[in-house]
Design a protein around this motif. Structure first.
Motif: not given
Length: 166
Positions: A23-35
Motif C-alpha cells: 500500500r506504500a507509506y502514504d497508503g498506510v495510517s498508524v491506525d492501519d498499522l495498529v489494526t
C-alpha cells in the motif's frame, strides 16, 4: 515498571514490509498499522519511535530478506535473459514503492534505495563482465518490464536483443 512486550518485533517488522509493500507509506495510517500488525499504538511508538521509524526498519529488512538474495542469485547468472528472469520475478515491491514515493522526499530512504539498486547493478556487472553503467541500464529495463507487467512479451523481445552480450 512497564508492561512486558506482548508481540514479536521480528514478526511485526516482516508484516510491516508486506503492508508498506502493498500500500506504500502514504497508503498506510498508524491506525492501519495498529489494526494489521496487532500492536498497540503506545507499543508501536515505544518500540519504533514513529510510523517513519517502523517504515525505515521495514525497508531495511526488505533489503536484507528480499533484495540481498536477489543480489546473491545474480552473481551466478549466465546471461542477460537470466538477469531479466530473476529481476522481474523478485519480490521488490517495497523497494520500488520506496524509490518512487519516499526517496524523492526522504534522504534516508533515498540512501537505502540507492545502495540496494547499486548492489543489484554491481552483481549484474560482475556476473556478466560488463560495465556497471550497462548493468544499471539492464536493471532499469528489467524493473520497467516488471512495472509494466511484461506486456506483449516485451521481456522476451528485449532478451533477444541483448543476446549479443553473451
Amino acid at each position: 515498571m512497564g508492561r512486558r512486550r506482548t508481540f514479536d518485533e521480528d514478526e511485526v517488522v516482516r508484516a510491516a514490509v508486506g503492508l508498506f509493500g502493498g500500500r506504500a507509506y502514504d497508503g498506510v495510517s498508524v491506525d492501519d498499522l495498529v489494526t494489521h500488525l496487532g500492536v498497540h499504538r503506545n507499543s508501536l511508538y515505544k518500540t519504533f519511535g514513529s510510523k517513519r521509524g517502523l517504515y525505515l526498519i521495514a525497508l531495511r529488512r526488505h533489503v536484507v530478506d528480499d533484495v540481498q538474495p536477489l543480489v546473491d542469485a545474480l552473481a551466478a547468472v549466465p546471461d542477460a535473459a537470466a538477469v531479466l528472469g530473476l529481476v522481474t520475478s523478485a519480490d521488490l515491491g517495497l523497494l520500488l514503492l520506496a524509490a518512487v514515493e519516499r526517496a524523492p522526499a526522504d534522504e534516508e530512504v533515498a540512501e537505502v534505495v540507492s545502495a540496494a539498486l547499486a548492489a543489484v547493478d554491481q552483481a549484474i556487472a560482475d556476473a556478466l563482465g560488463i560495465p556497471t553503467e550497462l548493468a544499471a541500464a539492464l536493471t532499469a529495463a528489467a524493473l520497467g518490464i516488471r512495472l509494466r507487467g511484461n506486456p506483449d512479451g516485451v521481456g522476451d523481445a528485449l532478451t533477444r536483443r541483448l543476446d549479443p552480450l553473451d
